[in-house]
Enzyme design. Structure first.
Site, PDB file in Angstrom:
ATOM      1  N   ASN A   1      55.353  16.711 -62.090  1.00  0.00           N
ATOM      2  CA  ASN A   1      54.330  15.979 -61.338  1.00  0.00           C
ATOM      3  C   ASN A   1      53.096  16.866 -61.245  1.00  0.00           C
ATOM      4  OD1 ASN A   1      52.778  14.637 -59.467  1.00  0.00           O
ATOM      5  ND2 ASN A   1      54.169  14.975 -57.740  1.00  0.00           N
ATOM      6  N   TRP A   2      52.082  16.507 -62.002  1.00  0.00           N
ATOM      7  CA  TRP A   2      50.873  17.349 -62.035  1.00  0.00           C
ATOM      8  C   TRP A   2      49.982  17.153 -60.821  1.00  0.00           C
ATOM      9  CZ3 TRP A   2      49.021  16.759 -67.850  1.00  0.00           C
ATOM     10  CH2 TRP A   2      49.883  17.508 -68.671  1.00  0.00           C
ATOM     11  N   LYS A   3      50.239  16.124 -60.014  1.00  0.00           N
ATOM     12  CA  LYS A   3      49.400  15.848 -58.847  1.00  0.00           C
ATOM     13  C   LYS A   3      47.932  15.775 -59.287  1.00  0.00           C
ATOM     14  CE  LYS A   3      52.994  17.899 -56.087  1.00  0.00           C
ATOM     15  NZ  LYS A   3      53.399  18.609 -54.886  1.00  0.00           N
TER      16      LYS A   3
ATOM     17  N   GLY B   1      56.695  20.226 -59.233  1.00  0.00           N
ATOM     18  CA  GLY B   1      55.252  20.185 -58.989  1.00  0.00           C
ATOM     19  C   GLY B   1      54.560  21.394 -59.607  1.00  0.00           C
ATOM     20  N   GLY B   2      54.299  22.382 -58.787  1.00  0.00           N
ATOM     21  CA  GLY B   2      53.516  23.545 -59.216  1.00  0.00           C
ATOM     22  C   GLY B   2      54.013  24.185 -60.504  1.00  0.00           C
TER      23      GLY B   2
END
Ligand code: PGA
Length: 259
Positions: A15-17, A240-241
């Site tokens: 999830n690159w946000k 995520g990160g």
């Protein structure tokens, strides 16, 4: 309820946000494409920002990597400034969509009621929904974790027929572990995942529940992925990160391969 773990292919989604410009996204997609032969036993997906979703899909979707929207509206169209429909995601090349991420719930007013509409809309459009659920730190401290997870599942699946539920993916993401560097211990995560599978069994029946993949998310890194993914009810991760760098994402995905 772990007998069917073998029937669930491991799955790691990034999830690159709100990160990456188009050039950066394409560079990541090309670099990941060059590493896929190392990861053929793991289902993979990337959730890019909308501005680069089509570029990422052009490179990765033909190679069998899922490409996910980070959110979408349930309606088929209308006066909803700033929103996109499920069909627009499909048109841009998406294969799935994240729904109910805690950042959308906490910062953008996403409600259980809206999610009850979004899950069937995603399925109707042919998208694989990843329903994100998770308790806050206060809920965990008050012993309310199980009730919160059950309520989020019940609301999210309220309008989904049991027969369709096998194609849904659930991501358990304790809110206190997202972007904080605090990870649930493998035991805490397994306990939550076993509970989620039991709630799913009550909602859609044992057989379908045994097929639904439940991913863990929240500060997953190359250094802690293997011990989390080794748990019987953890079928992979939502990252995520650590999904922003190809090397880290590949290392985490490799940790999900069956051994
Ligand atoms: P994190 O985010 O890996 O940066 O904690 C996970 C997520 O929000 O999906």
């Amino acid at each position: 309820m772990t007998d069917d773990a073998d029937a669930r292919a491991p799955y790691v989604a990034g999830n690159w946000k709100m990160h990456k410009l188009r050039g950066e996204a394409t560079a990541f997609a090309l670099a990941l494409a060059a590493r896929l032969d190392e990861l053929d036993e793991v289902d993979l997906a990337i959730a890019p920002p909308l501005t680069c979703l089509a570029e990422v899909a052009d490179v990765l979707a033909p190679l069998g990597v899922g490409v996910l929207g980070q959110n979408a509206h349930a309606a088929a169209g209308g006066a909803f400034t700033g929103e996109v429909t499920m069909a627009m995601l499909v048109d841009a090349g998406a294969t799935g969509v994240l729904l109910g991420h805690s950042e959308r719930r906490q910062l953008h007013g996403e409600t259980d009621g809206a999610l009850a509409e979004k899950l069937p809309a995603a399925l109707a459009a042919g998208l694989e929904p990843i329903l994100c659920i998770g308790e806050t730190e206060a809920e965990r401290d008050h012993g309310a974790t199980e009730a919160r997870l059950a309520a989020q599942l019940e609301a999210g699946l309220a309008n989904v027929a049991a027969a369709q539920a096998a194609t849904i993916v659930v991501a358990y993401e304790p809110v206190w572990a997202i972007g904080t560097g605090k990870t649930a211990t493998p035991e805490q995560a397994q306990a939550a995942h076993a509970h989620i599978r039991a709630v799913l069994a009550a909602l859609v029946g044992d057989e379908v529940a045994a097929l639904i993949r439940v991913l863990y998310g929240g500060s997953v890194k190359p250094s802690n992925a293997a011990e989390l993914f080794a748990q019987p009810d953890i079928d992979g991760g939502l990252i995520g990160g650590a999904a922003l760098a190809v090397e880290d994402f590949v290392a985490i995905a490799a940790a999900a391969a069956p051994r």
